[in-house]
Write a protein that holds these residues in place. Structure first.
Motif, PDB file in Angstrom:
ATOM      1  N   CYS A  13     -38.761   8.584  22.469  1.00  0.00           N
ATOM      2  CA  CYS A  13     -39.299   7.203  22.124  1.00  0.00           C
ATOM      3  C   CYS A  13     -39.852   6.550  23.246  1.00  0.00           C
ATOM      4  O   CYS A  13     -39.539   6.296  24.441  1.00  0.00           O
ATOM      5  CB  CYS A  13     -38.131   6.624  21.396  1.00  0.00           C
ATOM      6  SG  CYS A  13     -38.600   4.838  20.856  1.00  0.00           S
ATOM      7  N   CYS A  16     -37.674   3.051  23.609  1.00  0.00           N
ATOM      8  CA  CYS A  16     -36.516   2.894  23.718  1.00  0.00           C
ATOM      9  C   CYS A  16     -35.772   4.161  24.622  1.00  0.00           C
ATOM     10  O   CYS A  16     -34.461   4.395  25.041  1.00  0.00           O
ATOM     11  CB  CYS A  16     -35.314   2.632  22.789  1.00  0.00           C
ATOM     12  SG  CYS A  16     -35.229   3.939  21.678  1.00  0.00           S
ATOM     13  N   CYS A  51     -34.536   3.030  17.280  1.00  0.00           N
ATOM     14  CA  CYS A  51     -35.254   1.516  17.224  1.00  0.00           C
ATOM     15  C   CYS A  51     -36.044   1.525  16.074  1.00  0.00           C
ATOM     16  O   CYS A  51     -36.486   0.474  15.697  1.00  0.00           O
ATOM     17  CB  CYS A  51     -35.721   1.233  18.420  1.00  0.00           C
ATOM     18  SG  CYS A  51     -37.171   2.154  18.819  1.00  0.00           S
ATOM     19  N   TYR A  53     -39.006   2.801  16.105  1.00  0.00           N
ATOM     20  CA  TYR A  53     -40.491   3.004  16.402  1.00  0.00           C
ATOM     21  C   TYR A  53     -40.978   4.183  15.910  1.00  0.00           C
ATOM     22  O   TYR A  53     -40.533   5.433  15.871  1.00  0.00           O
ATOM     23  CB  TYR A  53     -40.655   3.176  17.992  1.00  0.00           C
ATOM     24  CG  TYR A  53     -41.931   3.022  18.570  1.00  0.00           C
ATOM     25  CD1 TYR A  53     -42.920   2.296  18.488  1.00  0.00           C
ATOM     26  CD2 TYR A  53     -42.432   4.254  19.053  1.00  0.00           C
ATOM     27  CE1 TYR A  53     -44.206   2.276  18.927  1.00  0.00           C
ATOM     28  CE2 TYR A  53     -43.608   4.630  19.659  1.00  0.00           C
ATOM     29  CZ  TYR A  53     -44.622   3.549  19.537  1.00  0.00           C
ATOM     30  OH  TYR A  53     -45.951   3.603  19.932  1.00  0.00           O
TER      31      TYR A  53
HETATM   32 ZN   LIG Z   1     -36.784   4.126  19.857  1.00  0.00          ZN
END
Ligand SMILES: [Zn+2]
Length: 79
Positions: A13, A16, A51, A53
């Motif tokens: 990611c 994060c 998260c 994303y």
């Molecule tokens: Zn993430």
């Protein structure tokens, strides 16, 4: 399978730095897309399970790129 597994193996990611993701395939209408794109309208989403994303890939272009990588053999992108 192939490329999906590969994506999840190498997924990290951007937000994060988490390494857990899920892939979803989607078809989107692409009425105004210029012809230089493959125009299949098929995409896949890779969503970070930590998260949320989400990255969006054009499936046709990604698969084409994968073929190129295979042919040029020893280019590895491992972290
Ligand atoms: Zn993430």
């Amino acid at each position: 399978m192939g490329f999906e597994e590969r994506i999840l193996e190498t997924f990290q990611c951007q937000k994060c730095r988490g390494k857990a993701g899920v892939i979803q395939k989607v078809a989107l209408p692409t009425p105004s897309f210029p012809k230089l794109f493959s125009n299949t309208g098929k995409y896949f989403l890779v969503t970070c399970t930590l998260c949320g994303y989400t990255e969006l890939y054009d499936m046709a272009i990604y698969v084409k790129g994968e073929e190129k990588v295979k042919k040029s053999s020893s280019l590895t992108q491992e972290a």
